[in-house]
Design a protein around this motif. Structure first.
Motif, PDB file in Angstrom:
ATOM      1  N   ALA A   1     133.218 114.631 150.275  1.00 49.04           N
ATOM      2  CA  ALA A   1     132.224 113.664 150.746  1.00 49.04           C
ATOM      3  C   ALA A   1     132.613 112.247 150.327  1.00 49.04           C
ATOM      4  CB  ALA A   1     130.849 114.028 150.198  1.00 49.04           C
ATOM      5  N   VAL A   2     133.115 112.098 149.105  1.00 51.37           N
ATOM      6  CA  VAL A   2     133.564 110.780 148.651  1.00 51.37           C
ATOM      7  C   VAL A   2     134.713 110.289 149.522  1.00 51.37           C
ATOM      8  CG1 VAL A   2     134.664 109.541 146.742  1.00 51.37           C
ATOM      9  CG2 VAL A   2     132.770 111.106 146.281  1.00 51.37           C
ATOM     10  N   LEU A   3     135.594 111.190 149.936  1.00 51.95           N
ATOM     11  CA  LEU A   3     136.707 110.792 150.797  1.00 51.95           C
ATOM     12  C   LEU A   3     136.207 110.293 152.151  1.00 51.95           C
ATOM     13  CD1 LEU A   3     139.724 110.521 151.277  1.00 51.95           C
ATOM     14  CD2 LEU A   3     139.781 112.930 151.966  1.00 51.95           C
ATOM     15  N   ARG A   4     135.158 110.916 152.671  1.00 48.33           N
ATOM     16  CA  ARG A   4     134.575 110.418 153.927  1.00 48.33           C
ATOM     17  C   ARG A   4     134.036 109.007 153.740  1.00 48.33           C
ATOM     18  NH1 ARG A   4     132.431 115.772 153.749  1.00 48.33           N
ATOM     19  NH2 ARG A   4     133.580 117.152 155.147  1.00 48.33           N
ATOM     20  N   LEU A   5     133.391 108.766 152.607  1.00 49.64           N
ATOM     21  CA  LEU A   5     132.891 107.421 152.330  1.00 49.64           C
ATOM     22  C   LEU A   5     134.044 106.430 152.209  1.00 49.64           C
ATOM     23  CD1 LEU A   5     130.473 105.607 151.656  1.00 49.64           C
ATOM     24  CD2 LEU A   5     130.769 106.245 149.264  1.00 49.64           C
ATOM     25  N   ILE A   6     135.112 106.832 151.533  1.00 49.20           N
ATOM     26  CA  ILE A   6     136.291 105.973 151.401  1.00 49.20           C
ATOM     27  C   ILE A   6     136.853 105.646 152.779  1.00 49.20           C
ATOM     28  CG2 ILE A   6     138.689 105.913 150.600  1.00 49.20           C
ATOM     29  CD1 ILE A   6     137.754 107.576 148.175  1.00 49.20           C
TER      30      ILE A   6
ATOM     31  N   ALA B   1     143.427 115.495 155.184  1.00 47.59           N
ATOM     32  CA  ALA B   1     143.662 114.052 155.225  1.00 47.59           C
ATOM     33  C   ALA B   1     144.437 113.673 156.464  1.00 47.59           C
ATOM     34  CB  ALA B   1     144.410 113.606 153.970  1.00 47.59           C
ATOM     35  N   ALA B   2     145.350 114.557 156.898  1.00 47.10           N
ATOM     36  CA  ALA B   2     146.079 114.290 158.134  1.00 47.10           C
ATOM     37  C   ALA B   2     145.117 114.202 159.307  1.00 47.10           C
ATOM     38  CB  ALA B   2     147.120 115.383 158.375  1.00 47.10           C
ATOM     39  N   GLY B   3     144.025 114.987 159.201  1.00 47.79           N
ATOM     40  CA  GLY B   3     143.003 114.901 160.240  1.00 47.79           C
ATOM     41  C   GLY B   3     142.325 113.549 160.242  1.00 47.79           C
TER      42      GLY B   3
ATOM     43  N   LEU C   1     146.171 107.023 155.709  1.00 43.93           N
ATOM     44  CA  LEU C   1     145.422 106.706 154.504  1.00 43.93           C
ATOM     45  C   LEU C   1     146.203 107.124 153.262  1.00 43.93           C
ATOM     46  CD1 LEU C   1     142.771 105.721 153.212  1.00 43.93           C
ATOM     47  CD2 LEU C   1     141.869 108.040 153.490  1.00 43.93           C
ATOM     48  N   ALA C   2     146.867 108.256 153.328  1.00 44.36           N
ATOM     49  CA  ALA C   2     147.643 108.734 152.180  1.00 44.36           C
ATOM     50  C   ALA C   2     148.735 107.751 151.799  1.00 44.36           C
ATOM     51  CB  ALA C   2     148.257 110.096 152.496  1.00 44.36           C
ATOM     52  N   GLU C   3     149.278 107.033 152.762  1.00 40.79           N
ATOM     53  CA  GLU C   3     150.339 106.061 152.481  1.00 40.79           C
ATOM     54  C   GLU C   3     149.788 104.751 151.941  1.00 40.79           C
ATOM     55  OE1 GLU C   3     153.798 106.356 155.582  1.00 40.79           O
ATOM     56  OE2 GLU C   3     151.907 106.697 156.649  1.00 40.79           O
ATOM     57  N   ARG C   4     148.527 104.453 152.252  1.00 42.55           N
ATOM     58  CA  ARG C   4     147.977 103.139 151.898  1.00 42.55           C
ATOM     59  C   ARG C   4     147.091 103.141 150.648  1.00 42.55           C
ATOM     60  NH1 ARG C   4     144.378 101.791 155.185  1.00 42.55           N
ATOM     61  NH2 ARG C   4     144.228 103.674 156.463  1.00 42.55           N
ATOM     62  N   VAL C   5     146.526 104.289 150.295  1.00 47.22           N
ATOM     63  CA  VAL C   5     145.562 104.319 149.194  1.00 47.22           C
ATOM     64  C   VAL C   5     146.276 104.246 147.848  1.00 47.22           C
ATOM     65  CG1 VAL C   5     145.495 106.844 148.938  1.00 47.22           C
ATOM     66  CG2 VAL C   5     143.456 105.475 148.387  1.00 47.22           C
TER      67      VAL C   5
ATOM     68  N   ARG D   1     144.872 115.074 146.160  1.00 48.43           N
ATOM     69  CA  ARG D   1     145.238 116.301 146.859  1.00 48.43           C
ATOM     70  C   ARG D   1     144.669 116.329 148.261  1.00 48.43           C
ATOM     71  NH1 ARG D   1     143.813 120.055 141.594  1.00 48.43           N
ATOM     72  NH2 ARG D   1     145.846 119.838 140.524  1.00 48.43           N
ATOM     73  N   LEU D   2     143.453 115.838 148.429  1.00 45.44           N
ATOM     74  CA  LEU D   2     142.830 115.839 149.749  1.00 45.44           C
ATOM     75  C   LEU D   2     143.551 114.909 150.716  1.00 45.44           C
ATOM     76  CD1 LEU D   2     139.010 115.897 148.881  1.00 45.44           C
ATOM     77  CD2 LEU D   2     140.313 117.693 150.030  1.00 45.44           C
ATOM     78  N   VAL D   3     143.862 113.697 150.269  1.00 43.64           N
ATOM     79  CA  VAL D   3     144.517 112.764 151.190  1.00 43.64           C
ATOM     80  C   VAL D   3     145.936 113.191 151.504  1.00 43.64           C
ATOM     81  CG1 VAL D   3     143.115 110.806 150.459  1.00 43.64           C
ATOM     82  CG2 VAL D   3     145.314 111.194 149.361  1.00 43.64           C
TER      83      VAL D   3
END
Length: 412
Positions: free
Chosen positions: A43-48, A86-88, A115-119, A79-81
């Motif tokens: 859920a936090v990742l969705r907010l991010i 995260a690819a989704g 996002l994984a490349e930028r965060v 791990r999620l990103v």
């Protein structure tokens, strides 16, 4: 020797060998949403992702976790990103970018990095960096300046040291505590600034037994608390927890005192305002158990946790010492810096708005995909714990944007 509670908490929690500095970390002593389920991090990742969109998908998106424990939340987010989920997110972002007319901007039709490349993840914690924490997660002892992204504070403010006061019948006075025994005595009248905070944010009830009775400061040390009961407030653990969850919505029981106690939240207001000032653009999110002005607990909420059990709050460094957060006061202090509207809702509301509703999977799935049904049922149970209003779902979520509008999940 008795000292102010704020000094005692500071030494016990963050001094040499303090509770949050030494040892294996908070997860060995109490259970938070971060520890309860990966669904919280999802859920936090969705907010991010929403904040990332509001910022225009910057080349670097900062995610800073204040009071990071041993990095559990950031590790799960990493791990999620990096996962197919995260690819989704990234695929959705790319599709949105591809569908948007390019206009005069030649870069609008380019595929942006995922996002994984930028965060960039950063933990803020006084404890030493965990030995096996991935290098992708930074580790610092103070909140960095110039944040462009999201600042997270999951059960951080409840451990910002504060002063405790008692009303004698005539005035508010500081409570002092012996760090070795937890025994309390009444000290000097509170400062003008603390009195101003109490008057504004912690109004004293007039219907209490003994509210009109004088309380002799010399005798108050025995009357306010005694012996091993010093400062102890009963609490209800969340059901299903292997460790006691620091989640206690509503007013705790007040088994032995008829005087008004108060936990002066001015230091927490200042800490939150300072955190907000470190954000250039983005959002700060505080998740904590707390209360609002019209529902302040009569006898305070100061308590302790050690080894999975609630214990008296003896500030000797052997246990967590914590108190509920005056969430409206904190939010007001942050808004004065951010100059943006904020959102303050329960965790139950916040997680549901972010897609975590805890609903059971359809029974038909059990016939077509038994293994999938079991997985979905387990996931639903985990979310149900996070959204239970009598447990972790009773936490407050304060979302404080800086330079961006409240996102769709925030504004609901």
């Amino acid at each position: 020797m008795s000292i102010p509670w704020r000094d005692a908490m500071s030494r016990a929690l963050y001094g040499p060998g303090g509770f949050f500095v030494a040892g294996a970390g908070p997860a060995d002593h109490f259970r938070t949403s971060v520890h309860a389920s990966p669904a919280f991090a999802s859920a936090v990742l969705r907010l991010i992702s929403e904040v990332d969109t509001a910022l225009g998908h910057p080349s670097r998106l900062s995610v800073v976790d204040v009071g990071a424990g041993r990095g559990e939340l950031l590790l799960t987010l990493l791990r999620l990103v990096s996962s197919e989920d995260a690819a989704g997110f990234a695929a959705s972002e790319t599709a949105t970018a591809a569908a948007r007319p390019s206009g005069d901007d030649p870069s609008a039709d380019a595929v942006r990095p995922s996002l994984a490349e930028r965060v960039r993840f950063t933990a803020v914690e006084l404890a030493p960096r965990p030995e096996h924490l991935p290098e992708e997660i930074g580790w610092v002892s103070a909140i960095p300046a110039g944040i462009n992204g999201v600042l997270l504070a999951t059960e951080w403010l409840d451990n910002v040291p504060l002063d405790v006061a008692v009303h004698t019948g005539h005035d508010w006075r500081y409570l002092l505590v012996d760090p070795n025994s937890g025994a309390e005595t009444v000290g000097e009248p509170v400062s003008p600034d603390d009195l101003d905070w109490l008057t504004t944010w912690w109004p004293r009830p007039t219907s209490l037994p003994g509210a009109d009775r004088d309380l002799n400061p010399a005798a108050a040390g025995t009357a306010a608390t005694s012996g091993s009961e010093s400062g102890f407030r009963a609490a209800r653990p969340a059901q299903g927890s292997s460790l006691t969850a620091r989640s206690r919505p509503g007013c705790p029981e007040t088994p032995h005192s008829d005087h008004t106690r108060a936990e002066i939240g001015r230091a927490r207001d200042a800490a939150w305002a300072d955190a907000i000032s470190r954000i250039e653009r983005g959002m700060a999110v505080a998740v904590d158990y707390g209360h609002l002005r019209d529902g302040r607990p009569v006898d305070g909420t100061l308590t302790g946790y050690r080894g999975g059990r609630q214990v008296p709050p003896v500030p000797d460094g052997s246990a967590d010492v914590t108190a509920h957060v005056a969430m409206d006061s904190v939010a007001s202090a942050g808004a004065a810096v951010a100059r943006c509207a904020y959102s303050l809702v329960s965790q139950r509301e916040a997680l549901r708005a972010l897609g975590a509703d805890g609903g059971r999977p359809p029974l038909s799935l059990a016939g077509t995909d038994p293994a999938g049904y079991v997985r979905a049922l387990a996931a639903a149970s985990a979310v149900a714990e996070l959204t239970d209003p009598a447990g972790l779902g009773g936490h407050w979520w304060l979302r404080q944007p800086v330079g961006i509008p409240l996102g769709p999940a925030v504004a609901r």
